[in-house]
Design an enzyme around this catalytic site. Structure first.
Site, PDB file in Angstrom:
ATOM      1  N   GLY A  10       0.818  -1.209   0.000  1.00 48.38           N
ATOM      2  CA  GLY A  10       0.000   0.000   0.000  1.00 48.38           C
ATOM      3  C   GLY A  10       0.846   1.249   0.000  1.00 48.38           C
ATOM      4  O   GLY A  10       0.500   2.242   0.645  1.00 48.38           O
ATOM      5  N   GLY A  14      -0.752   7.961   0.716  1.00 48.04           N
ATOM      6  CA  GLY A  14      -0.937   8.030   2.159  1.00 48.04           C
ATOM      7  C   GLY A  14       0.322   7.745   2.952  1.00 48.04           C
ATOM      8  O   GLY A  14       1.450   8.034   2.534  1.00 48.04           O
ATOM      9  N   ILE A  15       0.134   7.135   4.131  1.00 47.32           N
ATOM     10  CA  ILE A  15       1.265   6.878   5.014  1.00 47.32           C
ATOM     11  C   ILE A  15       2.199   5.823   4.455  1.00 47.32           C
ATOM     12  O   ILE A  15       3.382   5.798   4.791  1.00 47.32           O
ATOM     13  CB  ILE A  15       0.803   6.498   6.431  1.00 47.32           C
ATOM     14  CG1 ILE A  15      -0.056   5.238   6.424  1.00 47.32           C
ATOM     15  CG2 ILE A  15       0.056   7.664   7.089  1.00 47.32           C
ATOM     16  CD1 ILE A  15      -0.428   4.746   7.809  1.00 47.32           C
ATOM     17  N   TYR A 157     -14.226  -3.405  10.059  1.00 47.39           N
ATOM     18  CA  TYR A 157     -12.904  -2.788  10.073  1.00 47.39           C
ATOM     19  C   TYR A 157     -12.278  -2.913  11.470  1.00 47.39           C
ATOM     20  O   TYR A 157     -11.100  -3.273  11.597  1.00 47.39           O
ATOM     21  CB  TYR A 157     -13.000  -1.320   9.667  1.00 47.39           C
ATOM     22  CG  TYR A 157     -11.693  -0.574   9.785  1.00 47.39           C
ATOM     23  CD1 TYR A 157     -10.665  -0.783   8.872  1.00 47.39           C
ATOM     24  CD2 TYR A 157     -11.481   0.349  10.809  1.00 47.39           C
ATOM     25  CE1 TYR A 157      -9.461  -0.101   8.977  1.00 47.39           C
ATOM     26  CE2 TYR A 157     -10.283   1.035  10.925  1.00 47.39           C
ATOM     27  CZ  TYR A 157      -9.282   0.808  10.004  1.00 47.39           C
ATOM     28  OH  TYR A 157      -8.087   1.476  10.126  1.00 47.39           O
TER      29      TYR A 157
END
Length: 279
Positions: A10, A14-15, A157
């Protein structure tokens, strides 16, 4: 980090992207796994990273990504399990798994276990799994791990983030004495693209809260620290928040449940591998 090879999932936004960038700045050779070919191409041009294209929602793709990594790189010193998402409505993958469970838990489990021997050979090595304080609201129902009954995206989640903690701690126990550490981190509530689309009312709340959230750079600090700081080379089985150890939720410390989750995950891998390919 000079001479170290790091794999970040990922990592195109983002991070994850910040993590990849900062590990490169520290001298590591960084490999990013992502599903979007255009984003991966842009990242190669911008940061000079190596890339592997794979959709980690699919067990077969996670296994292929691991096999591709092993074929291209001689060692793995740092694995950052970062890819994740939340889905507002219940959807299943081509392999028949609920998407949040598939990406947020099985993606971590499949890729990591497929690379364990390489991590051991590369020791000292580290596995860093991005979890969340949302795990405190999680609950593991072994009769309904994929929430077929009364699905709620934010609840699933939370369940998956609890699974991340249980996985990270069980992995640390299984790797004890091997020179490979396993820790979980909470990045904070980050103002990124995460949960902004396709997450139902949770996505609406995330968009409203965006002005009050931490930046991507702030959110990535703890996982960068966990992946690279020399003081953590032998630290394992910890939950790290704001670059400090924090007590995890009690459910994450249930070793019997963690072993059962590991066994259930292995069973899913076997079933998925033996199932005929989707047309």
């Amino acid at each position: 980090m000079k001479g170290k090879i790091a794999l970040v999932t990922g990592g195109t936004s983002g991070i994850g992207r910040v993590t990849a960038r900062e590990l490169i700045r520290k001298g590591a050779q960084v490999v990013v796994v992502g599903r979007d070919a255009a984003r991966l191409s842009a990242l190669r041009g911008e940061l000079g990273v190596e890339t592997i294209q794979a959709n980690l929602e699919l067990v077969a793709e996670a296994r292929r990504a691991a096999a591709e990594f092993r074929g291209r790189f001689p060692a793995l010193h740092v694995l950052v399990n970062n890819a994740g998402a939340v889905f507002g409505t219940r959807e299943v993958t081509a392999e028949g798994l609920e998407r949040t469970f598939a990406l947020d838990h099985m993606g971590y489990f499949t890729l990591t276990t497929a690379l364990l021997d390489l991590l051991r050979q590369s020791a000292p090595a580290r596995v860093v799994s991005v979890a969340s304080e949302a795990a405190r609201a999680g609950r593991i129902d072994f009769a309904d791990l994929q929430m077929q009954r009364r699905y709620l995206g934010v609840r699933q989640y939370c369940n998956a983030k609890l699974m991340n903690l249980m996985f990270a701690f069980e992995l640390s126990r299984r790797l004890m004495g091997s020179g490979v550490t396993s820790n979980a981190v909470h990045p904070g509530t980050v103002a990124s693209g995460f949960a902004m689309q396709g997450a139902g009312w949770f996505g609406i709340l995330a968009r409203l809260a965006r002005p009050f959230l931490v930046s991507e750079e702030q959110g990535a600090r703890t996982q960068i620290w966990a992946a690279s700081d020399p003081s953590l080379e032998t630290v394992t089985g910890k939950y790290l928040v704001r670059r400090r150890e924090r007590k995890p939720p009690a459910a994450a410390l249930d070793e019997d449940a963690a072993r059962k989750l590991w066994a259930e995950s292995e069973a899913i891998l076997r079933r998925t591998s033996s199932a005929p390919a989707a047309s």
